[in-house]
Design an enzyme around this catalytic site. Structure first.
Site, PDB file in Angstrom:
ATOM      1  N   VAL A 645      -7.545 -18.721  -6.469  1.00  0.00           N
ATOM      2  CA  VAL A 645      -7.633 -19.022  -7.789  1.00  0.00           C
ATOM      3  C   VAL A 645      -7.845 -20.699  -8.464  1.00  0.00           C
ATOM      4  O   VAL A 645      -7.686 -19.973  -9.529  1.00  0.00           O
ATOM      5  CB  VAL A 645      -6.525 -18.075  -8.369  1.00  0.00           C
ATOM      6  CG1 VAL A 645      -5.803 -17.255  -8.535  1.00  0.00           C
ATOM      7  CG2 VAL A 645      -5.316 -18.949  -8.606  1.00  0.00           C
ATOM      8  N   GLY A 646      -8.288 -20.597  -7.193  1.00  0.00           N
ATOM      9  CA  GLY A 646      -9.196 -22.060  -7.869  1.00  0.00           C
ATOM     10  C   GLY A 646      -9.239 -23.517  -6.607  1.00  0.00           C
ATOM     11  O   GLY A 646      -8.315 -22.765  -5.939  1.00  0.00           O
ATOM     12  N   GLY A 649     -10.357 -31.451  -5.126  1.00  0.00           N
ATOM     13  CA  GLY A 649     -10.094 -32.635  -3.857  1.00  0.00           C
ATOM     14  C   GLY A 649      -8.877 -31.843  -3.220  1.00  0.00           C
ATOM     15  O   GLY A 649      -8.984 -32.073  -2.035  1.00  0.00           O
ATOM     16  N   GLY A 651      -6.723 -29.561  -2.456  1.00  0.00           N
ATOM     17  CA  GLY A 651      -7.013 -28.267  -1.668  1.00  0.00           C
ATOM     18  C   GLY A 651      -6.874 -26.896  -2.820  1.00  0.00           C
ATOM     19  O   GLY A 651      -7.730 -27.032  -3.068  1.00  0.00           O
ATOM     20  N   LYS A 652      -7.000 -25.865  -2.115  1.00  0.00           N
ATOM     21  CA  LYS A 652      -6.933 -24.647  -2.763  1.00  0.00           C
ATOM     22  C   LYS A 652      -4.890 -23.592  -3.585  1.00  0.00           C
ATOM     23  O   LYS A 652      -4.371 -24.811  -3.149  1.00  0.00           O
ATOM     24  CB  LYS A 652      -7.310 -23.509  -2.148  1.00  0.00           C
ATOM     25  CG  LYS A 652      -8.396 -23.452  -1.305  1.00  0.00           C
ATOM     26  CD  LYS A 652      -9.400 -22.687  -0.974  1.00  0.00           C
ATOM     27  CE  LYS A 652     -10.907 -22.785  -0.844  1.00  0.00           C
ATOM     28  NZ  LYS A 652     -11.101 -21.821  -0.133  1.00  0.00           N
ATOM     29  N   LYS A 667      -0.253 -24.021  -4.656  1.00  0.00           N
ATOM     30  CA  LYS A 667      -1.514 -25.358  -4.291  1.00  0.00           C
ATOM     31  C   LYS A 667      -1.114 -25.671  -2.898  1.00  0.00           C
ATOM     32  O   LYS A 667      -0.128 -26.386  -2.480  1.00  0.00           O
ATOM     33  CB  LYS A 667      -0.632 -26.011  -5.093  1.00  0.00           C
ATOM     34  CG  LYS A 667      -1.676 -27.307  -5.292  1.00  0.00           C
ATOM     35  CD  LYS A 667      -1.393 -28.670  -6.448  1.00  0.00           C
ATOM     36  CE  LYS A 667      -1.948 -30.019  -6.649  1.00  0.00           C
ATOM     37  NZ  LYS A 667      -1.617 -30.462  -7.490  1.00  0.00           N
ATOM     38  N   ASP A 763      -1.130 -39.361 -16.096  1.00  0.00           N
ATOM     39  CA  ASP A 763      -2.169 -38.558 -16.395  1.00  0.00           C
ATOM     40  C   ASP A 763      -2.354 -37.903 -17.620  1.00  0.00           C
ATOM     41  O   ASP A 763      -2.954 -36.082 -16.941  1.00  0.00           O
ATOM     42  CB  ASP A 763      -2.949 -37.833 -15.721  1.00  0.00           C
ATOM     43  CG  ASP A 763      -4.306 -38.139 -14.432  1.00  0.00           C
ATOM     44  OD1 ASP A 763      -5.123 -38.437 -15.181  1.00  0.00           O
ATOM     45  OD2 ASP A 763      -4.288 -37.070 -13.655  1.00  0.00           O
TER      46      ASP A 763
END
Length: 968
Positions: A645-646, A649, A651-652, A667, A763
């Site tokens: 689903v995404g 930088g 990972g996935k 993640k 952030d």
């Protein structure tokens, strides 16, 4: 061979001793009732991380940790803060003699309560505070006729309050607060029971839910003995029933943060025992209530209602027990009499946003405890000063200040005095190793920690050391009276949260050794969960949320040796059975060894962590669940493309479904990513500490087979950036944007004010605000976050990191990170909500664009060309203008000129009220209600969602990196 060993042992042991030992073994073997053992065995097999001495077939005889027996029957299970995880199965119903069940502070305990719990007919205490239980509360609870304590607060229960609870005629304590309960408050109707039948119940704690409808008139009667009625922060509507005035035993009433309307009943002042009265943030109208005669009243807050304009009421001066008078935005006018400042306990007077006029004169005989008089935004035109007064006077936005006044009372805002921390007891604190802390008696130990929250404190001066010293003494007296192994307690960081709860961090230090064992934690946790501890007068009703305790001592080798000796003696006596027993014992020992190895691996999943790598030292966690690689592989169908689903930088991200049915986002770091290791460590350390509905929840992690994976709750609608850019296909109107802003602000306020230690996110941006299925905002991605340093310095000196466009210029110039750096980033986020533009777009910076285009003399400040058309067409333009004002306050050049996040939260709530919204009512709409034209986003997690780029800044990189960002 084994047979000859047995024969030798028989020859060496005196026959009479053998007979006595065998007799004892036979009795022990039959000590625990079969049904009780079967039930506990089923629970042991269901739960993870049970105590290590939960072994063998005799829980009563072998004193399993947290299990208490009478004869051979289990009567009590107290396992607070035991790090348990799993579900409560219906096997619990076999424990027919059980009187107490306390599983509090085990956040891994999830799933629904089984209906079979209603079969525990002798249960008197059901205490499940601060767990993760969900689903509806089973109506079968109404069958527990012996129940005295029912504490289900701080879970995830949904649905209505079961009307069957009205059958619990012995109930003393009913706490269902801080869940997701909805529907109306049940009252009896013919054959249907209701809460009005609970005449002996002293506590109704229902705050922080989603209860709706009117407060039933039938709920109250003169026969009730209720002392605490807490209904704050729900969605209740209609008028306050006049029958409330019949319950003359009431001591604390909280109806604030609802949608109540109409006049306050005239008979309210019949409640002469009330000490705390909260009616704030409703839509109450009519005359201001007359509280004359309520001489026990300490704390009153009726702020932000729609009362008729009225002169300063006489009861302001007549209530001699008052500590706090909070009447903001209540349409009060006229001059304040000198006499109202004389009650000897008075600490705080806040009358902001009224029509107070004339001269402020506090006289010469004002209360010695008086700390703050806040009269912002009134009509005061003079102030009679007296030499040496120590009261903090705030007259900002009064004529006395707007006409050029430069005195202190015109230039500074309220400074919190909540700085208490338990002092050392005439000793010098020691430097301690690892996770040990120095106690008030200057001994290094592993304390049991948690948060004490007082729902209706009667005082507002949180800097009074004597008040907290009395609380510490009462805690220690209670621990000692229960013969618990406690050396000392420490309290620190008193704060007031958005619901006016007094929140304190508690540390309990062990006595005699530097850690608690399971028995010690069981006793301490149970004392705090079942309300054995009674706080001193003035603190009001409380609840405690304990942290998992990871420092338990193992069982001694002597106990294992004794167990083995008993097995050998029994085997010797049993003769030929020896062979079978030894073989079984060997197999059992082998299984236990494997189980112990597995448990050790689970308790120390970072055994292979390399502290010399760029990712830093071994992560320090607070009870976060460790998943095996195999578990996550199964729940994602071997990390199939269908569940992808995404990506970014780092990972996935994969969608997965855990064995308990929970949908999660996993993640997964790219193998060998050094920067991923640092973010992995930072994120699990920080997220394991925080729990708030507006902060994304970390379900667990995996550090196995060389993998680094983070397991989050699944957030269905991706990032705020996706919705503002149109990628998600969700259309955000002005109302939804305001609610998102409020949710994100509350999440960030929690990190700054209530996390221990405080966390600076570093952030904040639209890519790191996720939207759930109801478009509620959740702050995410803690890879760059930092713990707040020395509170006296108020900053952390660190290499500058963040995202271009959101970065605080003061932080960039000084390299000193403060919580005001997050406020700046949040201000940019507010401008992004207004404009739907990226902070830097086509070389233009949104902050400068807005400042240059602003003209306050024109409609919408002349920003129509910059604002998103959805915002510009809002039917409440004044709310848009106030929102712009708030955003620009947040992006002031100097951090000292920016508001705190708690002030930002209040600012957004004020904007929402200008827009005709109740800030305390969450939207009931789902994302489908805000659908627009989809831009073809295949998944809720876009390529930028959890992995949006950030940049580390050096003095030469800002211009060069203007259009190019890279991961640090």
């Amino acid at each position: 061979m084994l047979f000859y060993l047995a024969k030798m042992m028989i020859g060496r042991i005196h026959l009479s001793l053998l007979v006595a030992l065998v007799h004892g073994l036979v009795i022990a073997a039959a000590l625990t009732h079969t049904d009780d053992f079967v039930s506990l065995e089923a629970l042991r097999n269901t739960w993870m991380d049970v105590p290590p001495n939960w072994s063998g077939a005799d829980p009563c005889g072998h004193s399993w940790s947290g299990i208490s027996c009478s004869g051979n029957r289990v009567v009590s299970i107290t396992l607070a803060s035991f790090n348990l995880s799993g579900q409560l199965s219906s096997d619990i119903a076999r424990l027919s003699e059980l009187q107490t069940l306390d599983l509090s502070y085990n956040k891994g305990m999830t799933g629904p309560l089984p209906a079979a719990i209603g079969n525990l007919k002798k249960l008197s205490s059901l205490i499940l505070v601060g767990c993760g239980f969900s689903g509806p509360i089973p109506p079968s609870i109404g069958s527990l006729q012996q129940l005295v304590y029912l504490s289900l607060n701080s879970n995830n229960f949904i649905g209505e309050i079961p009307s069957s609870i009205g059958n619990l005629s012995n109930l003393y304590w009913l706490d269902l607060a801080d869940n997701k309960l909805s529907g109306t408050i049940p009252v009896s109707n013919g054959s249907t029971p209701g809460l009005d039948m609970l005449l002996q119940t002293k506590h109704f704690h229902f705050g922080r839910n989603q209860l709706s409808g009117e407060i039933p008139t039938q709920l109250f009667s003169s026969s009730m003995t209720l002392i605490h009625l807490l209904l704050e922060n729900n969605q209740l509507s209609g008028s306050i029933p006049s029958t409330l005035g019949l319950v003359q035993t009431l001591e604390a009433v909280r109806l604030d943060r609802n949608s109540l309307s109409g006049p306050v009943p005239q008979n309210l002042n019949n409640l002469t025992s009330i000490q705390e009265l909260f009616l704030a943030n409703n839509q109450l109208s009519g005359p201001l209530p007359n509280l004359t005669g309520m001489n026990s009243l300490n704390y009153v807050d009726m702020s932000n209602n729609s009362f008729d304009a009225t002169n300063v009421p006489p009861w302001f001066s007549s209530l001699q027990s008052l500590t706090s008078l909070i009447m903001e935005n209540t349409h009060i006018r006229g001059q304040l009499p000198v006499s109202m400042f004389s009650p000897f306990q008075l600490q705080t007077v806040s009358l902001k946003n009224n029509r107070i006029n004339g001269t402020l004169n506090i006289g010469s005989i004002y209360s010695s405890q008086l700390k703050v008089i806040d009269l912002q935004n009134n009509l005061v035109d003079a102030f009679t000063q007296r030499a040496g007064y120590s009261v903090q006077i705030i007259l900002v936005d009064n004529p006395i200040c707007t006409e050029g006044g430069t005195e202190n009372y015109c230039t500074f805002l309220y400074q919190s005095n909540s700085s208490y921390s338990t002092p050392a007891e005439n000793c010098t604190p020691l430097p301690c190793d690892a996770d040990k802390l120095s106690s008030p008696t200057c001994k290094c130990a592993y304390p049991y920690t948690g948060t004490l929250s007082f729902r209706a404190p009667s005082f507002s001066n949180f800097g009074n050391s004597s008040v907290f010293a009395s609380l510490e003494k009462k805690l220690m007296d209670t621990f000692r009276s229960r013969s618990l192994p406690v050396d000392s307690v420490s309290l620190n960081n008193p704060t007031k949260d958005i619901d006016s709860y007094l929140v304190l961090n508690l540390q309990v230090f062990p006595s005699g050794q530097d850690y608690f064992n399971y028995t010690g934690i069981s006793g301490v946790g149970f004392m705090l969960s079942n309300q054995t501890f009674k706080p001193p007068h003035g603190f009001g009703p409380f609840y405690f949320i304990g942290n998992n305790y990871p420092y338990f001592a193992g069982l001694t080798s002597a106990s294992h040796k004794s167990s083995r000796t008993g097995v050998f003696i029994g085997a010797a006596v049993c003769g030929i059975v020896l062979l079978l027993l030894l073989l079984l014992a060997g197999l059992y020992a082998l299984c236990q060894r494997k189980r112990a190895e597995t448990a050790t691996k689970k308790s120390d999943p970072f055994a292979s962590w390399d502290p010399n790598a760029k990712s830093g030292g071994v992560p320090q966690l607070k009870g976060t669940k460790s998943f095996s690689f195999g578990e996550l592989k199964r729940c994602t169908d071997n990390f199939s493309d269908m569940n992808d689903v995404g990506s970014g930088g780092y990972g996935k991200v994969y969608r997965g479904i855990l064995s308990n049915g929970q949908v999660v986002a996993i993640k997964r770091a790219q193998q060998g990513s050094s920067q991923g290791g640092l973010e992995f460590k930072t994120e699990i350390e920080l997220l394991s500490r925080v729990h708030h509905k507006n902060v994304v929840s970390l379900v667990g992690f995996c550090f196995d087979h060389g993998e680094q994976m983070l397991v989050y709750e699944f957030i269905a609608n991706g990032t705020l950036k996706d919705s503002l850019s149109g990628r998600s296909g969700i259309r955000l109107d002005w109302v939804r944007r305001l609610r998102i802003a409020l949710g994100a602000a509350k999440g960030l306020q929690y990190l700054h004010d209530l996390a221990n230690p405080p966390i600076i996110h570093r952030d904040i941006k639209s890519n790191n605000i996720l939207l759930d299925e109801r478009l509620n905002a959740k702050v995410a991605d803690f890879g760059l976050s930092k713990l707040m340093g020395d509170p006296e310095k108020g900053h952390v000196t660190t290499q500058v990191k963040g995202t271009m466009g959101y970065l605080d210029p003061e932080y960039y110039m000084t390299q000193q990170l403060t919580d005001k750096s997050d406020v700046y980033s949040f201000g940019v986020l507010l401008l992004e909500l207004l404009t739907s533009r990226s902070p830097i777009e086509r070389g233009k910076y949104i902050v400068m664009e807005v400042k240059e285009a602003m003209d306050k003399s024109k409609d919408l400040y002349n920003l129509q060309e910059i604002l998103d058309p959805i915002v510009a067409s809002s039917t409440a333009p004044k709310s848009v203008e106030k929102f712009v004002d708030l955003a620009l306050m947040c992006v002031q050049e100097l951090g000292v000129n920016r508001p705190s996040m708690s002030e930002v939260v209040k600012g957004i709530e004020n904007v929402m009220e200008l827009a005709g919204l109740n800030p305390n009512v969450e939207s009931v709409s789902t994302s489908s209600s805000y659908g627009g034209t989809s831009k073809g986003s295949e998944h809720p997690y876009s390529n930028e969602s959890l992995f949006a780029s950030t940049v580390a800044y050096s003095p030469t990189s800002v211009v060069e990196e203007n259009d190019r960002v890279q991961r640090d």
